[in-house]
Design a protein around this motif. Sequence first.
Motif, PDB file in Angstrom:
ATOM      1  N   ASP A 101       0.836  -1.203   0.000  1.00  0.00           N
ATOM      2  CA  ASP A 101       0.000   0.000   0.000  1.00  0.00           C
ATOM      3  C   ASP A 101       0.871   1.253   0.000  1.00  0.00           C
ATOM      4  O   ASP A 101       0.528   2.254  -0.637  1.00  0.00           O
ATOM      5  CB  ASP A 101      -0.922   0.020   1.218  1.00  0.00           C
ATOM      6  CG  ASP A 101      -2.069  -0.968   1.115  1.00  0.00           C
ATOM      7  OD1 ASP A 101      -2.479  -1.282  -0.019  1.00  0.00           O
ATOM      8  OD2 ASP A 101      -2.562  -1.429   2.158  1.00  0.00           O
ATOM      9  N   GLY A 118      -4.968   6.846   3.015  1.00  0.00           N
ATOM     10  CA  GLY A 118      -5.635   5.581   2.754  1.00  0.00           C
ATOM     11  C   GLY A 118      -6.963   5.507   3.487  1.00  0.00           C
ATOM     12  O   GLY A 118      -7.188   6.228   4.466  1.00  0.00           O
ATOM     13  N   ASN A 201      -6.760   1.033   1.326  1.00  0.00           N
ATOM     14  CA  ASN A 201      -5.615   0.316   1.903  1.00  0.00           C
ATOM     15  C   ASN A 201      -6.131  -0.770   2.835  1.00  0.00           C
ATOM     16  O   ASN A 201      -7.327  -0.857   3.123  1.00  0.00           O
ATOM     17  CB  ASN A 201      -4.672   1.273   2.635  1.00  0.00           C
ATOM     18  CG  ASN A 201      -5.242   1.788   3.940  1.00  0.00           C
ATOM     19  OD1 ASN A 201      -6.200   2.547   3.947  1.00  0.00           O
ATOM     20  ND2 ASN A 201      -4.647   1.382   5.048  1.00  0.00           N
TER      21      ASN A 201
END
Length: 256
Positions: A101, A118, A201
Amino acid sequence: MKLSVVIPAYNEEESIGETLHALHAQLVAEQIDHEIVVTNDNSKDNTLSRLQALTREIPTLTFYTNPGPNGFGYAVRYGLERYQGDCVAVMMADLSDDPADLVRYYRKLQEGYDCVFGSRWIKGGRVIDYPGPKKYINRLANTIVKVLFRLRYNDCTNAFKLYRRGTMEGLKPFLSPHFNLTLELPLKAIVRGYSYAVIPNSWTNRQYGESKLKIKEMGSRYFFIMIYCLIEKYFSQGDFRKRETGSSAAAPGPRG
């Protein structure tokens, strides 16, 4: 663009090695120029000795020991005063954040954004073994933030975010000594007009040790920083807003 990764660590001897090796391997595989900056927050276990050994195995690793005052926010801030990169991410030492991520954050930032946030709670996001009570409090807190600040973004309280150096400098001075720093940084970025992208994420519960977040102790601290940022948003007359120095590659606000 050199990427710095700041990681606070308190009593993480069981997880720190796996975390740092996985992170380093991912960034090397993606050929990303980087440094890993760990702040040992006066750990009482063998975290320090593990870090000393890991510096011989991971050439991009630097660590410091925060002499005090101690606490999650202080440890992160200690690292944020010492990193050398052009952008900086805050990650956890327990491998709850996915290095893959981080690569996606980094690529997104290169499109011209000031920050990349995220979200674990949008399409494509994922949580694994998230404790039920913690999830309830998380969603309630983030809903309150969304309503008060009129946001579409729904995961402000997660620490795992990426900021350009100029953005991070624009968020100072830092106020939060504890986990409320995770809310202070993105809210200040949003209130001060920095552009941000939101991408999904994942989050995985720690396998070793115990969480350092004490929810009962943090409620008033999160409330304080939320009210502070709310006052800044409506009453500071834009005194702290980002100063434009030319054409911006990305307008303020979220993009996915």
